[in-house]
Design an enzyme around this catalytic site. Structure first.
Site: not given
Length: 274
Positions: A73, A132, A134-136
């Site tokens: 992502k 998290g 990252g992208g999400m």
């Protein structure tokens, strides 16, 4: 399902997905809708170890749409021509639309998460822990901010991405979820089928026991270890299967120009998990 659509032919419009661990959920969801709406489209899931070549193929072969999942992502951004506002705002891409060889990037994850926070009446006054960076996680944290949440901790071991994401939205960063968290959101691959942590909980059991809301963005399996533990504890549970249905419906509209109604989305989602 309708049988009026023709067999794939040279004019069939191809859409696809790129994921580290492809599942059949998106493939079944989109192809169900194509059949129901008699659209001459075909959807296929792929993985790759050569992201630039894969995106070059999207451009060169005239592939209309490409869904982008973990771990691509953020890495895909440098390969895109136009970052639309939904992707540019959070530096994360989950949807590519090919317009005559020009690749436009969107993020429909944000809209899906925001919708689920609202429909489940998640209390914005409760302390939140997001696992998290990252992208999400970017989509989740942006949606939480816009939902009105102010007490949010980004839980991430990455010494750069975690603090940067938290600072961007005025939240805290930690390497462990705080004891007082009442809304738990997993935006990592922990619990994902086929992964190295498929059987693990993304939060300590003691936190899950007292949580008001447990939200896992992992879509495969629909009942992750975190989702099962949240249900057992009596928390409000939001699943990755719900996220993927809502974001995929947005993708479908971007690819085809057709917006399926809520009942059709519900049936496509059920079919995708059957």
């Amino acid at each position: 399902m309708s049988a009026s659509i023709a067999m794939p032919n040279r004019d069939t419009v191809l859409c696809m997905s790129l994921s580290g661990r492809p599942s059949n959920i998106g493939t079944r969801f989109h192809n169900f809708l194509y059949r129901e709406l008699s659209l001459d489209y075909l959807y296929k899931a792929f993985t790759t170890t050569d992201l630039p070549a894969a995106i070059g193929g999207v451009r060169a072969l005239g592939i209309r749409g490409c869904a982008v999942s973990m771990p691509f992502k953020e890495a895909v951004i440098e390969l895109i021509d136009v970052m639309e506002p939904s992707a540019a705002a959070i530096d994360s891409v989950n949807t590519i639309v090919n317009v005559d060889g020009v690749l436009h990037a969107y993020n429909t994850d944000y809209a899906a998460v925001a919708s689920l926070l609202a429909s489940n009446a998640v209390d914005p006054g409760l302390p939140v822990a997001v696992n998290g960076s990252g992208g999400m996680a970017k989509a989740v944290v942006a949606a939480l901010r816009d939902h009105g949440c102010t007490d949010v901790t980004v839980v991430a071991r990455n010494p750069e991405a975690g603090p940067a994401l938290a600072e961007q939205y005025g939240f805290r960063h930690s390497t462990a979820a705080p004891d007082g968290a009442r809304v738990l959101v997993n935006a990592t691959p922990v619990g994902m089928a086929g992964g190295p942590a498929a059987d693990d909980l993304s939060f300590p059991a003691a936190l899950i026991e007292v949580a008001d809301t447990v939200f896992d963005v992992v879509a495969m399996p629909p009942e992750t270890p975190l989702v099962r533990a949240g249900r057992a504890a009596g928390a409000t549970v939001i699943t990755g299967a719900e996220v993927i249905a809502l974001q995929a419906a947005e993708q479908f509209a971007l690819y085809t120009g057709v917006t399926p109604d809520a009942d059709l989305v519900r049936r496509a989602s059920e079919f995708s998990r059957s």
